[in-house]
Design a protein around this motif. Structure first.
Motif, mmCIF file in Angstrom:
data_model
loop_
_atom_site.group_PDB
_atom_site.id
_atom_site.type_symbol
_atom_site.label_atom_id
_atom_site.label_comp_id
_atom_site.label_asym_id
_atom_site.label_seq_id
_atom_site.Cartn_x
_atom_site.Cartn_y
_atom_site.Cartn_z
ATOM 1 N N THR A 15 0.739 -1.109 -0.036
ATOM 2 C CA THR A 15 -0.045 0.053 0.058
ATOM 3 C C THR A 15 0.812 1.377 0.070
ATOM 4 O O THR A 15 0.727 2.230 -0.772
ATOM 5 C CB THR A 15 -0.841 -0.028 1.140
ATOM 6 O OG1 THR A 15 -1.458 -1.103 1.123
ATOM 7 C CG2 THR A 15 -1.953 1.168 1.196
ATOM 8 N N VAL A 16 1.991 1.192 1.006
ATOM 9 C CA VAL A 16 2.843 2.338 0.823
ATOM 10 C C VAL A 16 3.464 2.473 -0.625
ATOM 11 O O VAL A 16 3.705 3.621 -1.007
ATOM 12 C CB VAL A 16 4.098 2.245 1.957
ATOM 13 C CG1 VAL A 16 4.891 3.355 1.944
ATOM 14 C CG2 VAL A 16 3.223 2.398 3.447
ATOM 15 N N TRP A 17 3.875 1.598 -1.179
ATOM 16 C CA TRP A 17 4.677 1.556 -2.319
ATOM 17 C C TRP A 17 3.625 2.068 -3.379
ATOM 18 O O TRP A 17 3.867 2.965 -4.431
ATOM 19 C CB TRP A 17 4.969 0.134 -2.632
ATOM 20 C CG TRP A 17 5.632 0.031 -4.249
ATOM 21 C CD1 TRP A 17 6.946 0.303 -4.390
ATOM 22 C CD2 TRP A 17 5.071 -0.232 -5.440
ATOM 23 N NE1 TRP A 17 7.174 0.178 -5.896
ATOM 24 C CE2 TRP A 17 6.234 -0.140 -6.470
ATOM 25 C CE3 TRP A 17 3.849 -0.698 -5.688
ATOM 26 C CZ2 TRP A 17 5.857 -0.658 -7.637
ATOM 27 C CZ3 TRP A 17 3.572 -1.158 -7.110
ATOM 28 C CH2 TRP A 17 4.461 -0.949 -8.019
ATOM 29 N N ALA A 18 2.413 1.507 -3.601
ATOM 30 C CA ALA A 18 1.428 2.043 -4.521
ATOM 31 C C ALA A 18 1.078 3.330 -4.311
ATOM 32 O O ALA A 18 0.898 4.105 -5.532
ATOM 33 C CB ALA A 18 -0.019 1.033 -4.310
ATOM 34 N N MET A 19 0.975 4.076 -2.979
ATOM 35 C CA MET A 19 0.606 5.166 -2.800
ATOM 36 C C MET A 19 1.815 6.403 -3.210
ATOM 37 O O MET A 19 1.462 7.392 -3.539
ATOM 38 C CB MET A 19 0.467 5.624 -1.538
ATOM 39 C CG MET A 19 -0.840 5.205 -0.724
ATOM 40 S SD MET A 19 -2.346 5.513 -1.504
ATOM 41 C CE MET A 19 -2.356 7.203 -0.882
ATOM 42 N N ASN A 20 2.810 5.882 -3.138
ATOM 43 C CA ASN A 20 4.041 6.556 -3.402
ATOM 44 C C ASN A 20 4.145 6.641 -5.066
ATOM 45 O O ASN A 20 4.243 7.890 -5.637
ATOM 46 C CB ASN A 20 5.545 5.903 -2.990
ATOM 47 C CG ASN A 20 5.761 6.208 -1.650
ATOM 48 O OD1 ASN A 20 5.253 7.264 -1.132
ATOM 49 N ND2 ASN A 20 6.554 5.522 -0.870
#
Length: 140
Positions: A15-20
């Motif tokens: 989720t963090v990777w996708a948001m970045n």
């Protein structure tokens, strides 16, 4: 229990990777970013055009030097042909530079200037107030 914590951490990391990645895409598509990208591209294109023009000029100078060597024209001036019309008022006049003695251009015969230029026909100029239909005409 450890498996659940592991998959929860993997999900949080994804989720963090996708948001970045989504934030980067949003910033890349803002008008300021797009104009900056276009400006950088135009600068690169301008630099490439300058390099191309410089290469063409260098090639032209090199080829001209080769031709001068082949024709033996170093130190000679090309004689300007006679003018075909009278110079206009305010137009600069140029004179031909004679060729250097012993050069191939010095062996050329002098130009013949037997052409007679007729004088200009002077027509009487009319004042604006004498033209038919002008409001300042004196015969009203």
């Amino acid at each position: 229990m450890v498996r659940r914590i592991f998959w929860m951490a993997v999900g949080a990391g994804a989720t963090v990777w996708a948001m970045n990645k989504a934030n980067e895409a949003v910033h890349r598509l803002t008008p300021d970013s797009l104009s900056g990208t276009a400006a950088r591209g135009a600068l690169h294109l301008g630099d490439a055009a300058k390099r191309f023009a410089r290469d063409v000029r260098d090639g032209m100078a090199e080829r001209e030097e080769q031709l001068r060597d082949d024709l033996g024209l170093h130190g000679t001036a090309v004689v300007e042909p006679a003018r075909r019309r009278a110079p206009l008022r305010g137009e600069p006049t140029y004179r031909a530079i004679p060729a250097a003695p012993g050069s191939p251009a010095a062996a050329l015969p002098p130009p013949r200037s037997t052409r007679i230029i007729p004088p200009a026909i002077d027509s009487p100029s009319r004042r604006l107030d004498e033209l038919p239909g002008s409001p300042n005409r004196k015969d009203h």
